[in-house]
Design an enzyme around this catalytic site. Structure first.
Site, PDB file in Angstrom:
ATOM      1  CE1 TYR A   1      -3.766   1.464  -0.810  1.00 36.88           C
ATOM      2  CE2 TYR A   1      -3.316   2.778   1.071  1.00 36.88           C
ATOM      3  CZ  TYR A   1      -3.915   2.626  -0.121  1.00 36.88           C
ATOM      4  OH  TYR A   1      -4.981   3.381  -0.524  1.00 36.88           O
TER       5      TYR A   1
ATOM      6  NE  ARG B   1      -7.601  11.664  -4.477  1.00 41.39           N
ATOM      7  CZ  ARG B   1      -7.595  11.302  -3.279  1.00 41.39           C
ATOM      8  NH1 ARG B   1      -8.077  11.955  -2.328  1.00 41.39           N
ATOM      9  NH2 ARG B   1      -7.562   9.864  -3.049  1.00 41.39           N
TER      10      ARG B   1
ATOM     11  CE  LYS C   1      -7.303   2.335   0.810  1.00 35.03           C
ATOM     12  NZ  LYS C   1      -7.975   3.453   1.265  1.00 35.03           N
TER      13      LYS C   1
ATOM     14  CD  GLU D   1      -9.587   3.905  -1.987  1.00 38.72           C
ATOM     15  OE1 GLU D   1     -10.676   3.438  -1.025  1.00 38.72           O
ATOM     16  OE2 GLU D   1      -8.742   4.649  -1.375  1.00 38.72           O
ATOM     17  CG  ASP D   2      -7.727   6.791  -4.566  1.00 38.28           C
ATOM     18  OD1 ASP D   2      -7.842   7.213  -3.511  1.00 38.28           O
ATOM     19  OD2 ASP D   2      -6.726   6.005  -4.750  1.00 38.28           O
TER      20      ASP D   2
ATOM     21  CG  ASP E   1     -10.761   4.210   3.214  1.00 42.65           C
ATOM     22  OD1 ASP E   1     -11.313   4.324   4.369  1.00 42.65           O
ATOM     23  OD2 ASP E   1      -9.544   4.172   2.923  1.00 42.65           O
ATOM     24  CG  ASP E   2     -10.278   8.494  -1.055  1.00 41.48           C
ATOM     25  OD1 ASP E   2      -9.402   7.918  -0.756  1.00 41.48           O
ATOM     26  OD2 ASP E   2     -10.954   8.048  -1.965  1.00 41.48           O
TER      27      ASP E   2
ATOM     28  CG  ASN F   1      -0.859   8.958   2.059  1.00 39.42           C
ATOM     29  OD1 ASN F   1      -0.160   8.862   3.007  1.00 39.42           O
ATOM     30  ND2 ASN F   1      -2.370   8.874   2.499  1.00 39.42           N
TER      31      ASN F   1
HETATM   32  P1  NAD Z   1      -8.555  16.729  -2.436  1.00 41.83           P
HETATM   33  O1  NAD Z   1      -8.061  16.794  -4.084  1.00 41.83           O
HETATM   34  O2  NAD Z   1     -10.167  16.467  -2.399  1.00 41.83           O
HETATM   35  O3  NAD Z   1      -8.197  17.936  -1.829  1.00 41.83           O
HETATM   36  C1  NAD Z   1      -6.928  18.700  -1.682  1.00 41.83           C
HETATM   37  C2  NAD Z   1      -7.161  20.130  -1.288  1.00 41.83           C
HETATM   38  O4  NAD Z   1      -5.937  20.745  -1.045  1.00 41.83           O
HETATM   39  C3  NAD Z   1      -8.074  20.978  -1.953  1.00 41.83           C
HETATM   40  O5  NAD Z   1      -9.192  21.521  -1.144  1.00 41.83           O
HETATM   41  C4  NAD Z   1      -6.988  21.930  -2.623  1.00 41.83           C
HETATM   42  O6  NAD Z   1      -7.773  23.390  -2.845  1.00 41.83           O
HETATM   43  C5  NAD Z   1      -6.212  22.093  -1.534  1.00 41.83           C
HETATM   44  N1  NAD Z   1      -4.894  22.775  -1.676  1.00 41.83           N
HETATM   45  C6  NAD Z   1      -4.272  22.574  -2.751  1.00 41.83           C
HETATM   46  N2  NAD Z   1      -3.033  23.349  -2.789  1.00 41.83           N
HETATM   47  C7  NAD Z   1      -2.887  23.812  -1.458  1.00 41.83           C
HETATM   48  C8  NAD Z   1      -1.915  24.753  -0.613  1.00 41.83           C
HETATM   49  N3  NAD Z   1      -1.054  25.113  -1.238  1.00 41.83           N
HETATM   50  N4  NAD Z   1      -2.348  24.952   0.485  1.00 41.83           N
HETATM   51  C9  NAD Z   1      -3.455  24.574   0.963  1.00 41.83           C
HETATM   52  N5  NAD Z   1      -4.540  23.738   0.620  1.00 41.83           N
HETATM   53  C10 NAD Z   1      -4.150  23.515  -0.654  1.00 41.83           C
HETATM   54  O7  NAD Z   1      -7.812  15.446  -2.187  1.00 41.83           O
HETATM   55  P2  NAD Z   1      -8.041  14.671  -0.695  1.00 41.83           P
HETATM   56  O8  NAD Z   1      -8.831  13.466  -1.095  1.00 41.83           O
HETATM   57  O9  NAD Z   1      -8.623  15.678   0.276  1.00 41.83           O
HETATM   58  O10 NAD Z   1      -6.335  14.203  -0.255  1.00 41.83           O
HETATM   59  C11 NAD Z   1      -5.585  15.191   0.085  1.00 41.83           C
HETATM   60  C12 NAD Z   1      -4.284  14.432   0.566  1.00 41.83           C
HETATM   61  O11 NAD Z   1      -4.898  13.800   1.850  1.00 41.83           O
HETATM   62  C13 NAD Z   1      -3.764  13.401  -0.515  1.00 41.83           C
HETATM   63  O12 NAD Z   1      -2.300  13.687  -0.666  1.00 41.83           O
HETATM   64  C14 NAD Z   1      -4.380  12.155   0.238  1.00 41.83           C
HETATM   65  O13 NAD Z   1      -3.186  11.259  -0.140  1.00 41.83           O
HETATM   66  C15 NAD Z   1      -4.078  12.587   1.465  1.00 41.83           C
HETATM   67  N6  NAD Z   1      -4.841  11.627   2.487  1.00 41.83           N
HETATM   68  C16 NAD Z   1      -4.325  10.958   3.248  1.00 41.83           C
HETATM   69  C17 NAD Z   1      -5.072   9.994   4.298  1.00 41.83           C
HETATM   70  C18 NAD Z   1      -4.349   9.391   5.450  1.00 41.83           C
HETATM   71  O14 NAD Z   1      -3.547   9.778   5.787  1.00 41.83           O
HETATM   72  N7  NAD Z   1      -5.211   8.526   6.201  1.00 41.83           N
HETATM   73  C19 NAD Z   1      -6.464   9.496   3.773  1.00 41.83           C
HETATM   74  C20 NAD Z   1      -6.954  10.062   2.353  1.00 41.83           C
HETATM   75  C21 NAD Z   1      -6.043  11.148   1.841  1.00 41.83           C
END
Ligand code: NAD
Length: 546
Positions: A98, A151, A169, A240-241, A263-264, A403
């Site tokens: 993963y 995504r 997953k 997912e994604d 899950d996201d 991530n």
């Molecule tokens: P998303 O695309 O829905 O959201 C990303 C957000 O970041 C958007 O609102 C965007 O406007 C904002 N953004 C872009 N540039 C920015 C900046 N410079 N400063 C502040 N905000 C900014 O994506 P998501 O699904 O919300 O995922 C975001 C991140 O979280 C990904 O990298 C994903 O891998 C990670 N994530 C981690 C976990 C975990 O740790 N368990 C779980 C899910 C997602």
């Protein structure tokens, strides 16, 4: 010896069936009765000896991607051994099957492709979903994980190459919660891609067209959901994604109609909230006194905030008071009411404040107790910002959740050193522990794998009609309850992965209890629910494999 049904394969077919193959561990007796004599080297090995060999081979590989290819080949060859390895060495194997390695594997999917795993459904299959689903060899599918690849992690549009995600997953569903591999179905819905590199790549394996959107897209997803209901009536669908615009919409559309979750949004929310809950045991603060500054207002960020608000309201705050504890920064600055460009999911969190663009100005204005990084923007937790929150708080909470590792808002080392080693830190992808002045700091990994496998098991065990937000809150609390004082002393806000089966069983029970409490379980509650849940868990030993 186990007696097998008539259809049990024999001879070379048995060795080529990954669900039944034991390789060199077939006994002398089995070699004679199952037509294997001569097809295997003469020495019979135990599963433990096989494990030593595959672990040795794995560790000789020089890159993580090579290790990934090796592990997938093992899964394709001998599933029981693969899961035994994953379960006994989860710390080492999880980052390979993963995040972070799966991200690289998805980017390279068309180059490293060996054998298909899962169902590949494309926009060209409209009208044929039921037929395609019925091609899957197992009828009692329990969990389907399905991305449309727009995504993938923080890596953008990887379309059909995102198949690595549901494969990974579901491997975690089995490893962490013991959901039988036969009950797991990875699906990729490929509606095209905007990834120009893929569109030009002769090796790319997905649909070479731009993404289908609008009504045609919705009709395709609808046909998929309906077909799943017919072919696999007891299956839970984990979306997912998906990119923002579809993720929130689809969740809202299907959440109260079918057994599904995202899950996201929801899994991330539960694992992050659980981490926050445990972090408060270290900082000795109350949830109601938290001021959470989210970097990123997408699926992860607003999902975490929604769950936090729900928990704050359970503790007596009004919705408005709870929401005021969560400020958001997105790519255009502070999320404020005067902005005209806000997507629907951000509006409930838009605050009445003058627009601010500079992150330090926002920190100074809000004075956060916690920084929650979910932006996919590496380095946005700068040295200055970290030093400032360390000035504002005795024990600042810093979660860099993006991530894979390369996307994290800061590294574990920076989070600790720029806060004078006072931060309570967690990340999305794993970071190594940090030492300073003889003291060891263990970063928490807010890995969704702590939550979704257990929730899935609880849903299957109770045959719940729906997956509710209340289940995720219960799961988050159950996870936090597994964190010991010894864990907290090391700064560790999640239990060690060696406890994952126990953690998943506890979460499954908490999830199923919600289903029973809300009257959405579709089978009677066993007298001993905990024991029943444990009895459902697949154990990757050869004695248990049929
Ligand atoms: P998303 O695309 O829905 O959201 C990303 C957000 O970041 C958007 O609102 C965007 O406007 C904002 N953004 C872009 N540039 C920015 C900046 N410079 N400063 C502040 N905000 C900014 O994506 P998501 O699904 O919300 O995922 C975001 C991140 O979280 C990904 O990298 C994903 O891998 C990670 N994530 C981690 C976990 C975990 O740790 N368990 C779980 C899910 C997602």
């Amino acid at each position: 010896m186990t007696t097998h049904p008539k259809t049990f394969p024999i001879g070379i077919d048995l060795l080529h069936d990954p669900t039944l193959n034991k390789g060199t561990a077939f006994t002398e007796e089995e070699r004679d009765t199952l037509g294997l004599r001569g097809l295997l080297p003469p020495t019979v090995h135990t599963q433990q000896t096989q494990l030593t060999r595959v672990l040795g081979n794995l560790r000789q590989k020089t890159s993580d991607l090579e290790k990934y290819v090796f592990l997938i080949a093992l899964q394709d060859r001998n599933e029981t051994l693969f899961y035994k390895l994953a379960l006994e060495h989860l710390d080492e194997i999880m980052p390979l099957i993963y995040t972070p390695t799966v991200g690289k594997a998805c980017q390279e999917y068309s180059n490293i492709f060996r054998r298909p795993r899962g169902l590949f459904i494309t926009a060209k299959d409209a009208g044929r979903m039921e037929e395609i689903l019925s091609h899957w060899p197992n009828a009692d599918v329990g969990v389907i994980v399905v991305p449309d690849g727009e995504r993938i992690l923080g890596l953008g549009d990887l379309a059909s190459s995102g198949m690595g995600i549901p494969v990974g997953k579901l491997a975690l569903y089995t490893t962490c919660a013991g959901i039988h591999p036969r009950r797991c179905l990875p699906v990729s819905i490929d509606v095209g891609t905007e990834n120009e590199k893929f569109l030009k790549d002769p090796l790319y394996l997905g649909l070479k067209q731009h993404r289908v959107r609008g009504e045609a897209y919705d009709a395709l997803i609808d046909e998929f959901v309906t077909a799943v209901g017919k072919v696999f009536p007891h299956a839970l669908i984990q979306f997912e994604d998906f990119a923002n615009q579809n993720a929130f919409r689809l969740l809202k559309k299907y959440q109260k109609k079918i057994c599904t979750f995202n899950d996201d949004i929801q899994g991330t929310a539960a694992v992050a909230f659980s981490g926050l809950y445990s972090a408060l045991r270290i900082t000795k603060q109350k949830l109601k006194d938290q001021r959470l500054l989210f970097f990123g207002a997408g699926e992860a960020g607003t999902g975490i905030a929604d769950l936090t608000v729900a928990a704050m309201m359970e503790e007596g705050m009004t919705e408005a008071e709870a929401r005021a504890c969560c400020w958001f920064i997105d790519s255009k600055g502070l999320v404020v009411q005067s902005r005209k460009d806000l997507a629907e999911h951000k509006i409930p969190y838009a605050i009445d404040h003058k627009p601010l663009i500079d992150n330090m100005d926002i920190v100074d204005s809000f004075k956060p107790t916690s920084l929650i990084g979910v932006s996919g923007q590496p380095g946005v937790f700068t040295e200055d910002i970290l030093r400032r929150v360390a000035k504002l708080n005795e024990r600042p909470i810093v979660f860099a959740l993006s991530n894979p590792t390369s996307m994290a808002e800061c590294t574990a080392k920076d989070a600790y050193r720029f806060t004078d080693y006072r931060a309570v830190f967690a990340s999305g992808s794993p970071f190594k522990q940090v030492t300073n002045g003889g003291k060891t700091f263990v970063p928490g990994q807010g890995n969704n794998a702590y939550i979704f496998p257990g929730v899935g098991l609880g849903v299957l065990a109770s045959k719940s009609k729906f997956v509710t937000n209340e289940m995720f809150l219960a799961a988050a609390r159950a996870l936090a309850a597994e964190v010991t004082e010894e864990d907290l002393a090391l700064g560790r806000i999640y239990p060690p992965l060696t406890k994952i089966r126990q953690v998943s069983a506890t979460i499954a029970q908490a999830t199923a209890e919600v289903a029973y409490k809300r009257g959405i379980a579709q089978q009677p509650r066993p007298t001993d629910l905990g024991a029943y849940i444990k009895s459902l868990m697949y154990i990757p030993d050869y004695e248990n494999y049929v």
